[in-house]
Write a protein that holds these residues in place. Structure first.
Motif, PDB file in Angstrom:
ATOM      1  N   THR A 173      83.010-119.445  15.173  1.00 59.29           N
ATOM      2  CA  THR A 173      84.144-118.748  14.574  1.00 59.29           C
ATOM      3  C   THR A 173      85.296-119.692  14.239  1.00 59.29           C
ATOM      4  O   THR A 173      85.915-119.587  13.187  1.00 59.29           O
ATOM      5  N   GLY A 209      80.618-112.861   5.359  1.00 55.44           N
ATOM      6  CA  GLY A 209      79.314-112.688   5.994  1.00 55.44           C
ATOM      7  C   GLY A 209      79.203-113.483   7.286  1.00 55.44           C
ATOM      8  O   GLY A 209      78.587-113.033   8.255  1.00 55.44           O
ATOM      9  N   SER A 210      79.797-114.669   7.288  1.00 57.60           N
ATOM     10  CA  SER A 210      79.764-115.502   8.495  1.00 57.60           C
ATOM     11  C   SER A 210      80.518-114.836   9.641  1.00 57.60           C
ATOM     12  O   SER A 210      80.058-114.834  10.791  1.00 57.60           O
ATOM     13  N   SER A 247      78.416-111.957  10.847  1.00 55.17           N
ATOM     14  CA  SER A 247      77.271-112.481  11.597  1.00 55.17           C
ATOM     15  C   SER A 247      77.673-112.930  13.000  1.00 55.17           C
ATOM     16  O   SER A 247      76.990-112.625  13.991  1.00 55.17           O
ATOM     17  N   LEU A 248      78.798-113.658  13.082  1.00 56.33           N
ATOM     18  CA  LEU A 248      79.276-114.122  14.386  1.00 56.33           C
ATOM     19  C   LEU A 248      79.721-112.949  15.252  1.00 56.33           C
ATOM     20  O   LEU A 248      79.537-112.962  16.470  1.00 56.33           O
ATOM     21  N   ALA A 272      78.406-109.913  15.099  1.00 61.02           N
ATOM     22  CA  ALA A 272      77.176-109.260  15.549  1.00 61.02           C
ATOM     23  C   ALA A 272      76.553-110.041  16.709  1.00 61.02           C
ATOM     24  O   ALA A 272      76.070-109.460  17.688  1.00 61.02           O
ATOM     25  N   LYS A 273      76.596-111.360  16.594  1.00 63.03           N
ATOM     26  CA  LYS A 273      76.050-112.203  17.662  1.00 63.03           C
ATOM     27  C   LYS A 273      76.820-111.993  18.957  1.00 63.03           C
ATOM     28  O   LYS A 273      76.236-111.900  20.043  1.00 63.03           O
TER      29      LYS A 273
END
Length: 203
Positions: free
Chosen positions: A18, A189-190, A193-194, A196-197
């Protein structure tokens, strides 16, 4: 201070996460100064995690599912907000007039929040630092502070390098509308994605 500590720290801070994504976005959006300021903000965000580890608060997060989950989902929500803000702000990636740079305070606050609302960072400090400190030694706290300071210094240097590198190519990127659109989508999107992770992360 061991070579193993330095190498491990370099690998950890250089791995895209992040903070790296935020610093790259700041450098591309607002130039070299913003990239360095963003790196500073992300580095400041490490301080609470460092203090939590040294004072033992990290142990509470480690044993309390409620505390960990609360901080985790606050972090997820903030990352989703960052993704939404990136897509919403059509002027997020433009070459700005140097006389009117983005507020340093705003950049720093965003960087600090990104790292504060990441309980995995506290867990990392909780598991990482004790490996390089002899708990039985009288100066163990001082040693942890020293190692934490080195970790923060390397974080700032590496993140600032990312920000300056991004700023060096911003004129080539921001002069192409189609590229700007895709850059916004990639950064958004990044962040998603982070987020969600982080949402599926366990202690």
């Amino acid at each position: 201070m061991s070579i193993a500590f330095l190498l491990t720290t370099l690998v950890v801070v250089a791995t895209p996460g992040t903070g790296v994504i935020y610093t790259l976005a700041a450098g591309l959006s607002h130039g070299r100064r913003a990239g360095v300021v963003a790196a500073f903000g992300c580095t400041l965000g490490i301080v609470p995690h460092m203090l939590a580890t040294i004072t033992g608060i990290a142990a509470v997060l480690h044993t309390s599912a409620v505390a960990f989950q609360t901080l985790k989902y606050l972090g997820v929500l903030y990352l989703v907000y960052m993704a939404w803000a990136t897509l919403r702000d059509k002027d997020a990636l433009v070459v700005e007039d140097e006389r009117a740079p983005r507020s340093a305070a705003r950049t720093i606050v965003s960087g600090v929040l990104i790292n504060i609302l990441n309980p995995k960072l506290t867990m990392f400090f909780f598991a990482f630092l004790p490996q390089f400190v002899d708990a039985g030694e009288p100066g163990s706290v001082a040693s942890m502070l020293e190692l934490s300071g080195v970790f923060m210094l390397l974080t700032f240097v590496v993140f600032a390098a990312y920000g300056v590198l991004a700023a060096s190519v911003r004129s080539h990127v921001t002069s192409r509308p189609r590229v700007l659109t895709w850059m916004r989508r990639i950064f958004a999107g990044s962040f998603v994605s982070l987020g969600a992770k982080l949402a599926f992360a366990s202690r």
